[in-house]
Design an enzyme around this catalytic site. Structure first.
Site, PDB file in Angstrom:
ATOM      1  N   GLY A   1      -1.104  -0.338  -3.402  1.00 20.50           N
ATOM      2  CA  GLY A   1      -2.047   0.717  -3.066  1.00 20.50           C
ATOM      3  C   GLY A   1      -2.912   0.309  -1.894  1.00 20.50           C
ATOM      4  O   GLY A   1      -2.466  -0.460  -1.034  1.00 20.50           O
ATOM      5  N   GLU A   2      -4.131   0.840  -1.832  1.00 17.01           N
ATOM      6  CA  GLU A   2      -5.104   0.572  -0.760  1.00 17.01           C
ATOM      7  C   GLU A   2      -4.685   1.206   0.570  1.00 17.01           C
ATOM      8  O   GLU A   2      -5.420   1.129   1.545  1.00 17.01           O
ATOM      9  CB  GLU A   2      -5.288  -0.934  -0.500  1.00 17.01           C
ATOM     10  CG  GLU A   2      -5.726  -1.742  -1.690  1.00 17.01           C
ATOM     11  CD  GLU A   2      -5.888  -3.229  -1.356  1.00 17.01           C
ATOM     12  OE1 GLU A   2      -5.736  -3.605  -0.172  1.00 17.01           O
ATOM     13  OE2 GLU A   2      -6.184  -4.008  -2.283  1.00 17.01           O
ATOM     14  N   GLY A   3      -3.471   1.754   0.640  1.00 21.10           N
ATOM     15  CA  GLY A   3      -2.913   2.192   1.922  1.00 21.10           C
ATOM     16  C   GLY A   3      -2.003   1.156   2.541  1.00 21.10           C
ATOM     17  O   GLY A   3      -1.492   1.355   3.652  1.00 21.10           O
TER      18      GLY A   3
END
Lengths: 381, 381
Positions: free
Chosen positions: A346-348
């Site tokens: 996640g987080e980008g």
């Protein structure tokens, strides 16, 4: 689409501004790809990306999709109380601090890609007091700089409700979240960013993502619920069971009063899902490409897609997540992931890794020689 | 390992210098990955790359694998006479000109990645007269610059022989090709390049690659022969038949006198395969990572691997080619490709696209915060 507009008006304006890809620019890009000094189709998915972005921009070739900005939407989930994650809820706030200090994976990857990072508090449950470095909070996304991650405070509420018991949020809160995302995308587009990335942080957010994907696609919870950031078989069975409870509750609500996409979002989604869905709509309204990360962005894109199908023309799938629901969401959206490295962070992170590939795809169409221009003989038919 | 040494001595010195990955650095990298602020394993293949490069460098974390240099080895193939490609043989020379003018795909992608390009004439059959821009030819690879592609002349002969009829080259020519590749890698390492890419150009070179892969792995020609840069079903059947003829000839040679890896290279390979195999050995000898492109580099890596198994520790697979032989080669080498975008171009294109991913993998290990350093709580077990 300013902060002064009501959330409803902001949403309406974005939906009205979204148009499908430009057919003439798509055709011009396809034709130009065929004249470049390479066998037809030899650059595979890169060719498709360059065609897609030409269609979005309405010009062939499209402009260089840089600089890029990553918005990491952080929020907490009431369903955490059901024991769906081995991580304590405080980690969401701690990771916001880590993002602002530049020490998280997305920071490292964004520096490599030359992308700016803005963290959005979309509804973190625990206090950020003492965790945010001085000067890190800015009023809006126009004030961000590539060198230093900044925080903007857009919490609609402090964490969602437990979706296994009741709706995550009210319809009004969902619309407010959508509007925040739309406005943030508009601010970044206005500040000159030419490619956006939607990232996420929120302990338990893969559970709400699975519920959204099941609700929007009709898939069975067992087929869209993954192991998130690391759970064993027994914990996974429990998590699937929780998603089943969520879906049963939402089905009962829907039977009582049919739900539109915003109702579904409010019922089984999360605060970051609302803002990411709005961020996608805002990017599409401004015809700025948006690279989606994993299962949280994929679930959010289903919301955006349900509200404005043409929004998908602004989207690229950054990577193929290890989460099973992600593949289901991408199939529904018709998107092909660019990076497939078994990431599940996640987080980008996966989307940021794809940024150089996106720029390279456009550079090929902009800079490569043509057969006639370079004096290269074409193959015999 | 200078140009003054005999080719045999250059090869012997490289083979003697190649050592396996450093176990202590591998362990240190694995341990550090476990302390970074992310769930264990959440960065998937990127984590493996960072560990691999630490092992190669013998330090944890490894140095930034930049700047990178791409060597595009160009050569022609006598088997082109069998009608295995729809492209005329002159295209090899024309593409050398296109590389030097900066208009080919690999040029565009290398500019995006900040990598220098050196084109190596490893045995182009048709004349380069009038095709090479003034000042483009340099004496050796130490003279290259990032802004302008250069050519170095290392043709062992002007095209290989038709491998469906006789060996591609003599054993002495194969060793000379290997030595050239070793020296070029050493020059680039000496000039400060910290990551190498092996690219290729040569009409009909997927046919020789299929033959090499079949010879080194025992795979059936039908399973390793692809469509190269675009042929239909009938032409593909013909190409498989040609590879069968090549393999039958080589089996007869082997029955008469058992062949070592250099004999196999000389019998069924190509002039660029020899130099790319040497380039891989040279990179491994200097402990500089080398990113392999598609099926031509994969076939060449099988030669290098047969001569020095530890050379594989210096190799990363840049991408998964659409050519079926590539997957067979990667399986034998135990390498996982980084990019999977249905590319089938060659030139080094897939490997160059992977360069930002390789740098990002190392940056994560170098720059990410640890749980204790960032004050992030770890998950409950």
């Amino acid at each position: 689409m300013t902060d002064q507009a009501t959330p409803e008006a902001t949403l309406e304006a974005a939906l009205a501004a979204i148009r499908p890809a430009d057919p003439a620019a798509l055709d011009a890009a396809r034709e130009r790809q065929g004249r470049l000094t390479k066998p037809a189709g030899a650059l595979g998915v890169l060719e498709e990306v360059s065609i897609r972005l030409a269609g979005l921009a309405g010009t062939c070739p499209s402009p260089d999709p840089a600089p890029a900005a990553v918005a990491v939407f952080a929020a907490d989930h009431g369903v955490h109380a059901q024991g769906v994650s081995p991580w304590p809820q405080e980690v969401t706030a701690q990771m916001v601090a880590n993002f602002l200090a530049g020490g998280a994976a997305v920071n490292v990857l964004a520096r490599q890609a030359g992308a700016a990072v803005v963290v959005v508090d979309a509804g973190v449950a625990t206090s950020l007091e003492g965790l945010v470095p001085e000067g890190a909070v800015v009023a809006d996304a126009t004030a961000i700089v590539p060198e230093q991650p900044r925080l903007i405070e857009r919490a609609v509420r402090r964490g969602s409700d437990d979706i296994s018991v009741r709706p995550a949020m009210t319809r009004e809160q969902a619309i407010q979240g959508l509007a925040h995302g739309i406005v943030i995308a508009g601010e970044l587009a206005g500040a000159g960013y030419r490619c956006l990335v939607a990232g996420d942080m929120g302990i338990a957010n893969t559970t709400a993502s699975a519920a959204l994907i099941a609700a929007f696609t009709g898939a069975d919870p067992a087929d869209v619920t993954g192991r998130g950031t690391g759970i064993d078989d027994e914990a996974h069975r429990h998590k699937v069971g929780v998603v089943r409870v969520v879906l049963a509750r939402r089905d009962a609500e829907n039977a009582a009063a049919p739900q539109d996409p915003i109702d579904i979002l409010a019922s089984v989604g999360g605060l970051e899902h609302a803002q990411i869905a709005g961020f996608i709509l805002g990017a599409a309204a401004h015809r700025v490409p948006i690279v989606l990360d994993g299962v949280i962005a994929g679930a959010s894109a289903l919301v955006a897609f349900a509200l404005a199908p043409a929004a998908v023309d602004a989207c690229l799938a950054g990577h193929r997540s290890a989460e099973p629901g992600h593949a289901v969401a991408l199939q529904q959206l018709g998107l092909t992931p660019l990076v497939d490295l078994e990431l599940r962070l996640g987080e980008g992170s996966g989307a940021v890794l794809a940024l150089p590939l996106v720029r390279s795809a456009v550079a090929v169409l902009r800079e490569m020689a043509t057969f006639d221009g370079a004096g290269v003989t074409e193959k015999s038919s």
